[in-house]
Design a protein around this motif. Sequence first.
Motif, mmCIF file in Angstrom:
data_model
loop_
_atom_site.group_PDB
_atom_site.id
_atom_site.type_symbol
_atom_site.label_atom_id
_atom_site.label_comp_id
_atom_site.label_asym_id
_atom_site.label_seq_id
_atom_site.Cartn_x
_atom_site.Cartn_y
_atom_site.Cartn_z
ATOM 1 N N PRO B 294 3.184 -57.297 -41.131
ATOM 2 C CA PRO B 294 1.946 -58.579 -41.428
ATOM 3 C C PRO B 294 0.821 -58.323 -40.346
ATOM 4 O O PRO B 294 0.248 -57.437 -39.666
ATOM 5 C CB PRO B 294 2.349 -58.934 -40.622
ATOM 6 N N LYS B 295 -0.453 -58.306 -41.291
ATOM 7 C CA LYS B 295 -2.059 -58.134 -40.842
ATOM 8 C C LYS B 295 -2.271 -59.795 -40.184
ATOM 9 O O LYS B 295 -1.615 -60.750 -40.510
ATOM 10 C CB LYS B 295 -2.815 -57.693 -41.504
ATOM 11 N N LEU B 296 -2.896 -59.623 -39.322
ATOM 12 C CA LEU B 296 -4.266 -60.112 -39.157
ATOM 13 C C LEU B 296 -5.561 -60.999 -39.705
ATOM 14 O O LEU B 296 -6.159 -60.090 -39.330
ATOM 15 C CB LEU B 296 -4.273 -60.729 -37.329
ATOM 16 N N ASN B 297 -5.611 -62.031 -40.507
ATOM 17 C CA ASN B 297 -6.872 -61.967 -41.414
ATOM 18 C C ASN B 297 -7.408 -62.755 -40.634
ATOM 19 O O ASN B 297 -7.375 -63.973 -40.032
ATOM 20 C CB ASN B 297 -6.525 -62.807 -42.653
ATOM 21 N N VAL B 298 -9.144 -62.085 -40.229
ATOM 22 C CA VAL B 298 -9.688 -63.369 -39.667
ATOM 23 C C VAL B 298 -11.150 -63.117 -39.899
ATOM 24 O O VAL B 298 -11.291 -62.520 -41.180
ATOM 25 C CB VAL B 298 -10.132 -62.607 -38.042
ATOM 26 N N ALA B 299 -11.718 -63.753 -40.083
ATOM 27 C CA ALA B 299 -12.988 -64.501 -40.776
ATOM 28 C C ALA B 299 -14.591 -63.556 -40.375
ATOM 29 O O ALA B 299 -14.201 -64.224 -39.322
ATOM 30 C CB ALA B 299 -13.496 -65.449 -41.713
ATOM 31 N N VAL B 300 -15.099 -63.667 -40.744
ATOM 32 C CA VAL B 300 -16.634 -63.567 -39.919
ATOM 33 C C VAL B 300 -17.861 -64.106 -40.953
ATOM 34 O O VAL B 300 -17.843 -63.992 -42.292
ATOM 35 C CB VAL B 300 -17.091 -62.198 -39.723
ATOM 36 N N LEU B 301 -18.632 -64.503 -40.365
ATOM 37 C CA LEU B 301 -20.002 -65.476 -41.111
ATOM 38 C C LEU B 301 -21.473 -64.317 -40.674
ATOM 39 O O LEU B 301 -21.252 -64.926 -39.524
ATOM 40 C CB LEU B 301 -19.761 -66.670 -40.947
ATOM 41 N N PHE B 302 -21.277 -63.268 -41.800
ATOM 42 C CA PHE B 302 -22.386 -62.739 -41.022
ATOM 43 C C PHE B 302 -23.946 -63.326 -42.033
ATOM 44 O O PHE B 302 -24.380 -64.165 -43.271
ATOM 45 C CB PHE B 302 -22.722 -61.198 -41.698
ATOM 46 N N ASP B 303 -25.192 -63.499 -41.249
ATOM 47 C CA ASP B 303 -26.006 -64.480 -41.382
ATOM 48 C C ASP B 303 -26.575 -63.672 -42.707
ATOM 49 O O ASP B 303 -26.672 -64.223 -43.675
ATOM 50 C CB ASP B 303 -26.983 -64.746 -40.299
ATOM 51 N N GLY B 304 -27.277 -62.411 -42.458
ATOM 52 C CA GLY B 304 -27.689 -61.728 -43.804
ATOM 53 C C GLY B 304 -27.026 -60.884 -44.608
ATOM 54 O O GLY B 304 -25.968 -61.407 -44.773
ATOM 55 N N VAL B 306 -24.243 -58.466 -46.923
ATOM 56 C CA VAL B 306 -23.753 -57.552 -46.269
ATOM 57 C C VAL B 306 -24.167 -57.135 -47.191
ATOM 58 O O VAL B 306 -22.704 -55.406 -47.615
ATOM 59 C CB VAL B 306 -22.490 -58.692 -46.442
ATOM 60 N N SER B 307 -25.213 -56.641 -48.038
ATOM 61 C CA SER B 307 -25.061 -55.060 -48.442
ATOM 62 C C SER B 307 -24.528 -53.831 -47.950
ATOM 63 O O SER B 307 -25.367 -53.587 -47.493
ATOM 64 C CB SER B 307 -26.530 -55.087 -49.342
ATOM 65 N N LEU B 328 -14.689 -60.031 -49.652
ATOM 66 C CA LEU B 328 -16.197 -60.025 -49.508
ATOM 67 C C LEU B 328 -16.126 -61.515 -50.292
ATOM 68 O O LEU B 328 -16.323 -61.410 -51.464
ATOM 69 C CB LEU B 328 -16.615 -59.185 -49.693
ATOM 70 N N GLY B 329 -16.817 -62.809 -49.593
ATOM 71 C CA GLY B 329 -17.213 -63.542 -50.528
ATOM 72 C C GLY B 329 -18.100 -64.651 -49.952
ATOM 73 O O GLY B 329 -18.393 -64.293 -48.545
ATOM 74 N N ALA B 330 -18.066 -65.875 -50.866
ATOM 75 C CA ALA B 330 -19.009 -66.555 -50.161
ATOM 76 C C ALA B 330 -18.151 -68.287 -50.169
ATOM 77 O O ALA B 330 -17.960 -68.314 -51.107
ATOM 78 C CB ALA B 330 -20.400 -66.802 -51.447
ATOM 79 N N VAL B 331 -18.855 -68.217 -49.486
ATOM 80 C CA VAL B 331 -18.512 -69.793 -49.237
ATOM 81 C C VAL B 331 -19.341 -70.839 -49.161
ATOM 82 O O VAL B 331 -20.762 -70.459 -48.685
ATOM 83 C CB VAL B 331 -17.281 -70.278 -48.378
ATOM 84 N N VAL B 332 -19.329 -72.281 -50.325
ATOM 85 C CA VAL B 332 -19.888 -73.533 -49.895
ATOM 86 C C VAL B 332 -19.601 -74.189 -48.473
ATOM 87 O O VAL B 332 -18.221 -74.352 -48.809
ATOM 88 C CB VAL B 332 -20.084 -73.794 -50.375
ATOM 89 N N VAL B 333 -20.629 -74.030 -47.384
ATOM 90 C CA VAL B 333 -20.511 -74.717 -45.511
ATOM 91 C C VAL B 333 -21.361 -76.283 -46.268
ATOM 92 O O VAL B 333 -22.872 -75.940 -46.442
ATOM 93 C CB VAL B 333 -21.027 -73.873 -45.208
ATOM 94 N N LEU B 344 -21.951 -66.069 -46.205
ATOM 95 C CA LEU B 344 -21.220 -64.676 -47.355
ATOM 96 C C LEU B 344 -19.845 -64.647 -45.542
ATOM 97 O O LEU B 344 -19.574 -64.082 -44.807
ATOM 98 C CB LEU B 344 -21.993 -63.651 -46.334
ATOM 99 N N ARG B 345 -19.065 -64.803 -46.561
ATOM 100 C CA ARG B 345 -17.234 -64.537 -45.391
ATOM 101 C C ARG B 345 -16.808 -63.063 -45.981
ATOM 102 O O ARG B 345 -16.762 -62.836 -46.805
ATOM 103 C CB ARG B 345 -16.748 -65.814 -45.832
#
Lengths: 180, 812
Positions: B294-304, B306-307, B328-333, B344-345
């Motif tokens: 099992p892995k631990l999934n954590v998210a990071v929201l980068f401002d700039g 992520v290219s 890698l994905g974008a979420v609407v906050v 960008l999550r």
Amino acid sequence: MRCKRCHGPIRSRDTESLQKVWAWLIAGIIAFIPANIYPMLLTSTLLDRSEQTIIGGVIELLHYGSYGIATIVFVASIMIPVGKFIAIAYLAWAVQHRSSRNQHQRHKLYDVVEFIGRWSMIDVFVVAILSALVQLNAVATINPGIAALSFGLSVIFTMLSALAFDPRLIWDEEEPVRHD
Amino acid sequence: MTEEYAAAELDMKPGKPSFWRRLSFVWLVPILALLVSVGVAWQSFSDRGVEIEISFPSASGINAGETEIKYRDVTVGTVERVEFSEDLQEVLVFARVDQAVWPFMDQDAKFWIISPDVSVRGITGLDTVLSGVYIEGDWDREADVAQTSFTGLQRAPVAPPGQTGTEIVLRTTEGSALSAGAPVLHQGIEVGVLSEPVLSPDGLSVSVSAFVAEPYDALITSSTRFWDTAGFSVSLGAGGVSLDVSSLASLIEGGVAFDTVVSGGAPISDGYTFDLFSDEETARSSLFNEVGRPKLNVAVLFDGSVSGLSVGSDVRFQGIRIGQVSELGAVVVDDEFTERRVELRTVLAIEPGRLGLGEEATPQNALDLLASFVDQGLRARLVTGSLLSGNLTVELIEVADAAQATLDVSAEPYPIIPTTASNITDVADQAEGVLARINDLPIEELLAAAIDVMDSANALLRSDGVIDTPEQVAGLLADVRDVVGSEAIQAVPGQVNNLLNTLEDTIGGLSGIITSVGDADIAGQLDGILTNVSAGTENLPEISTQLEQVIAKANALQLDALLAQAEASLAAIEQVASNDDLQEVPVFVNQLLDEARLLIASQDVQALPGELRGVADEAGQILSDLTAQNISARLTEAINAAASAAQSIDTASQQLPEITEQLNALSAEAARMDLDELSAAATQLMQSVTEITATPSAQALPASLSSALDEVQLTLAEVREGGAIENVNAALQSASDAAQAIEEAANTLPDLTDQAGALITSSGDVIASYGERSRFNNDITGVLRGIQEAADAITNLARTIQRNPNSLITGR
């Protein structure tokens, strides 16, 4: 009673003749069955390995168009032995039933059977010669099969059967009186 | 006619013996023949084996009665006939197999047709070229429920007949490099073999069976990774360029290799499916995709942007790879405080085991650990993985002065790690940044200011007073150099300490004095005196020639003997030095140094520079004030006046040759001094030094030296504990005050210089009147004599110190 010259037993009739005839005949017929079921020749060549029964060989020869040889083999290996069985059986049967007919013909038949008997081993001779000659190890080898032995035994039993038959028995029955 | 009445012939026949008596022994023959025949027939029947039925898609090369069935290259049966199945779907091959073998033909028995095969790996089944194909069978060595109907395999199974091992399935997306018979390698050794790759019905994947022989199949666990070793690969990644070339053989025929990177995998059974990776690196890094772990999934929201970040990019913690970017994905906050926006999550899949939590660590453990790390300042940021490719990696780093933040455990779908500024060393970005900075520089304003400065400087320099200044300054500098070169100035630093103490007292008064200086003419008088002294010192070269003579004489002294003595004394000193006590000196010195270091490290000392800076600032202010007022012009006036004064002094100094003569005589006397005697005395001195050093008391000198050092150490400790530094600080503070006073005083300097100008003018008259009066010159001669005596005394003192350095320490 013995022969004064050779001291052999002398009998006017061999009373047990028919028994012996039947016994040898049955043995010969029994031996003749495997002689036809089992392969006569075991042929191994570089590419192939085949077993041939008597009938199989005849059929194969016919396939190849060797009708003459096929005929010879068929006659010598099938027809003659079978004919001998039939002939001896007929002779013995006729004597047992005190048939008085065709006594001359029957005697001639007996002579023919006895004469042919010594030539019935042609097949066995062929197998023996081939087996002795064709022993080339891996390239080609011919070995006698069980049928060869059976066939030989069958021929021998048939000959003994023929020998055991006392031809005088043919004549024991009185020729029927011809009433003119 | 017949003989009717003839008596009937008696038909006499011997009585027939019974059937059993007439039975011939010949009957044994057919009975025997029958028995034998029946026996043979029975044996033949019983030996003819069991008929089995094998279905094949096609019976290529199978001949009834000829084709044999072999098990481990031993014929165990023969095909009897070949027929079609009822629906013509298959070919049924009926064969008889040995009865001894048949019980082993249970469900796991396999049959396939062996025909000649020519491949890269060689030629197999060559014997079947001549003999025709045969059917190979394989089954295990345990008799089970024997079957009579089998389904033949289309191709030979992967496992060589008679070899035990494990058969696995490898799944890949591209099978061009795989071929049947290619090896399965482990550490470069062939431990298994591949079978024919098969394209899945949907055309999306290729699966290939692989057989790994005993005992190497035990090396394969569920955590084993397989990769393709065929060909060569060039990869350009975060780690740079990497070129993998396998063996030449695998270049041609392909092959797969495997390795079990981490322990703890579960044992596998036949048919276990593995993914086949394209290269070793991918295979090894794929461990993170392991299903069982099992892995631990954590998210990071980068401002700039992520290219440069991609799924599979590394996640590093303190430089160690602990996971990878899994999504890698974008979420609407859409929260209530701000407008709807897109963030960008980046989802990180972190392997708990890699965080040092051990094999059994659960994601919850890892999450707890990360939460505590985040409380301590752990942040996620983007860093450049490779300058060449511009790949980014996510780094978890502890930021020392991070703003307070916590791991947002409640965030959906994954907990969110706070971020910090990215450290992306993009070459282009950096160049751009530099250019932007240059662009931002106020160059126009700078240039305008510079032009202004130059204009004003030009105007200043063109003024007459400034043009005259350099000469005056040159003369002034020469004077200053003379003064500075004098011994007294050289000795100044030593006295500064005392001076500072006294200065503290003095400056207080001085402040008052200086204010009164404006009224008094003292400065002007001093100026005049200095000018006179300057003229007087022009005769000094002659004195120096005299001194040269003295030195020449000193050169001629019997220094050799002196040196010999010195050597002897040095030898004695060496003896002393070899004394054990002396060996301890370094220890003391070390302690001393420690003390000194402590002293220096003390806050007071550290504060000194600050104080000094304050003083310097004050002085700077003074100077700037001085500059601001039109001093140079006034100085010029003063200097002009001084020049006229100097002219009068020149006339007055016509008397100076006398003084010079006096000096000459003095030098000559010095030259006449009995230096020979001196050197002899010095020789004696050295001898006595030698004697002294040879004496036991001198041997004890190191000990006393040690104690002296102890004392010094103690003294330093006292200095540290006592308020010496504070005193200095106080002195500097007063100096600072004094400087402020000086500044105030300097404000009155323009008046002062005016006054000085007037003074110099008047002193010019005074000096002009000195011309005839030789009394002044006599006084100066007397002063010079006094100076000479003082110099002699200093010389003596210096010699004494030279002879007896201890006196500096002991105070004698």
